[in-house]
Design an enzyme around this catalytic site. Sequence first.
Site, mmCIF file in Angstrom:
data_model
loop_
_atom_site.group_PDB
_atom_site.id
_atom_site.type_symbol
_atom_site.label_atom_id
_atom_site.label_comp_id
_atom_site.label_asym_id
_atom_site.label_seq_id
_atom_site.Cartn_x
_atom_site.Cartn_y
_atom_site.Cartn_z
ATOM 1 N N LYS A 56 -18.591 -14.060 19.781
ATOM 2 C CA LYS A 56 -18.722 -13.980 18.331
ATOM 3 C C LYS A 56 -20.183 -13.956 17.883
ATOM 4 C CE LYS A 56 -14.328 -16.439 17.752
ATOM 5 N NZ LYS A 56 -13.630 -17.584 17.147
ATOM 6 N N PRO A 110 -14.517 -13.754 11.730
ATOM 7 C CA PRO A 110 -14.467 -12.493 12.478
ATOM 8 C C PRO A 110 -14.423 -12.770 13.981
ATOM 9 C CG PRO A 110 -16.132 -12.390 10.759
ATOM 10 C CD PRO A 110 -15.669 -13.810 10.819
ATOM 11 N N GLU A 111 -13.468 -12.148 14.654
ATOM 12 C CA GLU A 111 -13.309 -12.372 16.090
ATOM 13 C C GLU A 111 -14.090 -11.321 16.871
ATOM 14 O OE1 GLU A 111 -9.322 -13.423 17.300
ATOM 15 O OE2 GLU A 111 -8.801 -14.054 15.272
ATOM 16 N N ARG A 152 -6.488 -25.440 14.499
ATOM 17 C CA ARG A 152 -6.040 -24.185 13.892
ATOM 18 C C ARG A 152 -4.518 -24.113 13.956
ATOM 19 N NH1 ARG A 152 -9.943 -20.289 13.709
ATOM 20 N NH2 ARG A 152 -8.610 -19.405 12.083
#
Length: 258
Positions: free
Chosen positions: A50, A2-3, A237
């Site tokens: 975050k 979750p950002e 990523r």
Amino acid sequence: MPEGHLIHRYAREQHSALAGSVPALSSPQGRFDPHPYAGRTLRAVEAYGKHLLYHFDDSPALHVHLGMRGLFLRHDDPAVPPRGGVRLRLAGERVAYDLIAPIRCEPLPADGERALRASLGPDPLRADADPAEAVRRMSAAGGAIGAAVLDQATWAGIGNAWRAELLFLAGLDPDARGIGPAPARRLWELAVRYLALGRDAGQVVSDPTTPDERWVYKRDECRRCGAPVRRWQLAARTAYACPVDQPVAAVRHDRRAD
């Protein structure tokens, strides 16, 4: 993971539902000790990047980081029994939140809270963020801009989906290095605008006219020009970029103009 937009959405909702009350805390899973917060008034729920911080009277901050798999389940009936795997239940008079699979759920003493804040860069969704400091950090970052955007010490709250979409909107190739203040400022302004849209919508919004569509993130072709989207590994990523709309030459031109 979750950002920041979702973390701020959680904080806003839970602050509205629970702040000023004395919520009942429990840990059905048994991996968190809720006793330091028993009978304490919850003053505020705060998001920073975050991270979530729950501020109780006369108690250390409760620190939650959802990590890759963490989530909250909301129950409009607090009497609904939690699952056995719930790390933490926060229950008010009318609503309960079940925290599942976080990587952090812990009391954070004052020195730990100070260290956490010091480790994070400006958050585009916080009113106290300093745009000048955000620009300074990004334009001073070494290496690829796509790596700097994910570095929470540069800016807090941005993850891989936002990296792909914001860099596309700014016309910046993720591999570009040494961007100057002008493109850094443009990128920050886009982050402030679009993360707020994402917070309010509960999802990544990079095109307000078509909120469910992405420009390059997890797409085979650029939605703007149709060029094949580049994919490669950057800062552990998958990076996404349009070779037409995100040319490295444009970054070099902006840097000369600074």
